[in-house]
Structure formats: structure tokens, C-alpha cells
Design a protein around this motif. Sequence first.
Motif, short mmCIF file in Angstrom:
data_model
loop_
_atom_site.label_atom_id
_atom_site.label_comp_id
_atom_site.label_asym_id
_atom_site.label_seq_id
_atom_site.Cartn_x
_atom_site.Cartn_y
_atom_site.Cartn_z
N ASP A 72 0.85 -1.19 0.00
CA ASP A 72 0.00 0.00 0.00
C ASP A 72 0.89 1.25 0.00
O ASP A 72 1.19 1.82 1.04
N ILE A 73 1.30 1.65 -1.19
CA ILE A 73 2.15 2.83 -1.38
C ILE A 73 1.34 3.84 -2.19
O ILE A 73 0.77 3.51 -3.23
N THR A 74 1.26 5.05 -1.71
CA THR A 74 0.46 6.08 -2.37
C THR A 74 1.00 6.38 -3.77
O THR A 74 2.21 6.55 -3.96
N LEU A 75 0.10 6.43 -4.74
CA LEU A 75 0.46 6.78 -6.11
C LEU A 75 -0.19 8.10 -6.49
O LEU A 75 -1.34 8.36 -6.14
N ASP A 76 0.54 8.94 -7.21
CA ASP A 76 -0.01 10.18 -7.75
C ASP A 76 -0.47 9.86 -9.17
O ASP A 76 0.31 9.86 -10.11
N ILE A 77 -1.77 9.55 -9.31
CA ILE A 77 -2.31 9.10 -10.59
C ILE A 77 -2.82 10.28 -11.41
O ILE A 77 -3.67 11.05 -10.95
N VAL A 78 -2.27 10.42 -12.59
CA VAL A 78 -2.63 11.52 -13.48
C VAL A 78 -3.83 11.15 -14.35
O VAL A 78 -4.69 11.98 -14.65
N TYR A 79 -3.89 9.87 -14.76
CA TYR A 79 -4.99 9.39 -15.61
C TYR A 79 -5.08 7.88 -15.43
O TYR A 79 -4.08 7.20 -15.26
N GLU A 80 -6.31 7.37 -15.53
CA GLU A 80 -6.47 5.92 -15.53
C GLU A 80 -7.74 5.51 -16.23
O GLU A 80 -8.74 6.25 -16.25
N ASP A 81 -7.70 4.35 -16.87
CA ASP A 81 -8.89 3.67 -17.38
C ASP A 81 -8.60 2.18 -17.32
O ASP A 81 -7.64 1.77 -16.66
N GLU A 82 -9.38 1.37 -18.00
CA GLU A 82 -9.18 -0.08 -17.88
C GLU A 82 -7.89 -0.56 -18.55
O GLU A 82 -7.43 -1.68 -18.29
N HIS A 83 -7.29 0.28 -19.39
CA HIS A 83 -6.08 -0.11 -20.11
C HIS A 83 -4.81 0.56 -19.61
O HIS A 83 -3.72 -0.01 -19.70
N LEU A 84 -4.94 1.78 -19.10
CA LEU A 84 -3.75 2.59 -18.80
C LEU A 84 -3.75 3.14 -17.38
O LEU A 84 -4.81 3.43 -16.82
N LEU A 85 -2.54 3.28 -16.83
CA LEU A 85 -2.32 4.03 -15.59
C LEU A 85 -1.17 5.00 -15.88
O LEU A 85 -0.06 4.56 -16.18
N VAL A 86 -1.48 6.29 -15.81
CA VAL A 86 -0.45 7.31 -16.01
C VAL A 86 -0.14 7.89 -14.64
O VAL A 86 -1.03 8.34 -13.93
N ILE A 87 1.15 7.87 -14.28
CA ILE A 87 1.57 8.15 -12.91
C ILE A 87 2.61 9.26 -12.90
O ILE A 87 3.49 9.32 -13.77
N ASN A 88 2.54 10.12 -11.90
CA ASN A 88 3.58 11.12 -11.66
C ASN A 88 4.49 10.53 -10.57
O ASN A 88 4.13 10.51 -9.39
N LYS A 89 5.66 10.04 -10.98
CA LYS A 89 6.56 9.35 -10.05
C LYS A 89 7.43 10.36 -9.31
O LYS A 89 8.07 11.21 -9.92
N PRO A 90 7.48 10.26 -7.98
CA PRO A 90 8.37 11.17 -7.24
C PRO A 90 9.82 10.70 -7.33
O PRO A 90 10.11 9.52 -7.55
#
Length: 325
Positions: A82-100
Motif C-alpha cells: 500500500d504505497i500512495t500513487l499520484d495518478i494523473v490518468y487511468e482507465d481499464e487499459h492505462l495508468l499514467v503516474i507522476n513518479k516522485p
Amino acid sequence: MSSENRITASFAVPPELSDRRLDQAAAELMPEHSRSRLQSWIKSGALTVNGEKRKPRDKVMLDDQINLDAEPEAQVSWEAEDITLDIVYEDEHLLVINKPAGLVVHPAAGHAAGTLVNALLNYAPEVENLPRAGIVHRLDKDTSGIMVAARSLVAHTSLVDQLQTRTMGREYDAVVVGELTGGGTVDAPIGRHPRERKKMAVVASGKPAVTHYRLAERFAAHTHIRCKLESGRTHQIRVHMAHVKHPLVGDPLYGGRLRLPKGTTEELREALAAFNRQALHARQLTLEHPETGEILSWEVPLPEDMQALLAALRKHVEDLASDVY
């Protein structure tokens, strides 16, 4: 190529991989799959050469047809965390993440837990059935910014194809040592450093690598640039900018010792000394949606540490202009 429920691929062996071991050639052609996974597919017959089952150490020849047709299965044995993610966009195919900065992307020696993959397995458990848990490209541990992960096999195949055909657009912000007078291109092959195994270097035997850069802002002895990649080699921007004698500020591997410009104020000296990661941020990502074909683009702002660095560099210019030392 792929279908909804199979992992498939087909390649003709290119000249540079002729006479290489099958497992080595397959790893070069399909870097999105782990070596152990490719070897297991070779041994099971899911990966064939000219329609025939081969051994991992068998040699391949020019124009041999390598074909993969495998069942998706749990690809990873890593734990969900359980690590917090900064999610920029998501749908059933994609996860776009802002990585620190500071977050490792993949579990590896020394980083078995606490990585982006562990976080993805917790947030989107379905990625355990995808190669490398849906990760198709990486950012270095201390590089911040935007990256995409696949949540479906269709997306994984599409994203890998977009990376290989260079249709996925990626733009980075960097702060480099020295005052650049204009933009440019670094076209120099990158491979493992001949003596220091943790480093990459410009070497004649390396893989082709092209970095385009343009000026964003100039300072007294530093430059804020924007970089676009035509290839995605390990440490590419860091290696290329160091190669042209403009290493990234704070880069522990390629930056050398801290260099202070003439007339450096105490404030700027402290800001530069305290910035102990490479000043590199993945700012923008553009890709084609794997299902709809729509062109999507996202942009994430500079993290606070890079904003503070730029502010200190601007103030130094102002101080010089007003003769404040």
C-alpha cells in the motif's frame, strides 16, 4: 501483435543478432519480458524458431523467424504494498503516474520492496498477469515525472510497439552545468561503461541513441533545457549531456564534483550543494490510446525541489545584475 488473451510476437533475426544465442537474441528483441520468462517459453516451446522448438543456447541465423505464442500467467512473485500513487490518468487499459524522485520502479537487488511495481500490484492487481507487471518503460530512481503502465495485455502490446517505433512522445526538463547558447542534438551510441559497471557511456559498440534539446531558460553558469528522446537508452539524457560537457546538476554518477560559478552567492552555493539528485524531470507524455486510437497527452509540473533550484539560479542572475555578492 497480440490478442485479448495471448502474448504473441514475431520477429525476423536482424544482422546484428545473427549467430547469437536464442535466449540472448530474444532478450534484445523483446526487452519487455524478463530473461527467465523468455527462457521458460523457449523450453516449453511457446517461443520457436522457424516453427521449431529450440534450446536457449542454440544459435540463431540472419532472417530466422522467432515466434512467440504464450498463455498469460502470473509474471511476478513480488508483494503488493500500500504505497500512495499520484495518478494523473487511468482507465481499464492505462495508468499514467507522476513518479516522485526516490521511488524505484522495479524490484531488484537492494530494492526488493517499496517500489512502483509493489504499489501497482496493490492498486491494480490485474497487472500481475502482464510482463514486468505492466511496466513498459522506466525512470531512474532519482528522476521524477510522468510515466505510463499497462493494465491490459492489449495496452501492453500497444505501448511496447509505440516505444519500439518511437511514436510515443516524451519530453524532459533538465538543469545542466554551463551556459548553453542554443539547442542541439546529441547523436552518440550508448553502452555499458568499459570499466565502471554501474555506469553507461558513449561507446562505439553501444546502441544508437539520439537526444534533442532546446533552451528553456539561461542563467549565469547553468541552463534549463527541454529534451526529447528518439531512443530510450539507460541514463540517456544524463550520459549525453555529460558527453557534451554539460552534465546535469546534482548527478551523482555523471556530474563530477560540484562546480561553483564565479560570483556565487552563499545562497546559491547552498542550493547547489543541497540538490543531490540529477536535475531531471519527465514533464510530458504523448501516446496513442491502445483501444480507441485517440492521441492523448499529459503534462506534470516540476517538483518543488527543481522549482526551488530554478528560483535560486534566477536570484543569482538578479544579484549579479545589481552587483550584490
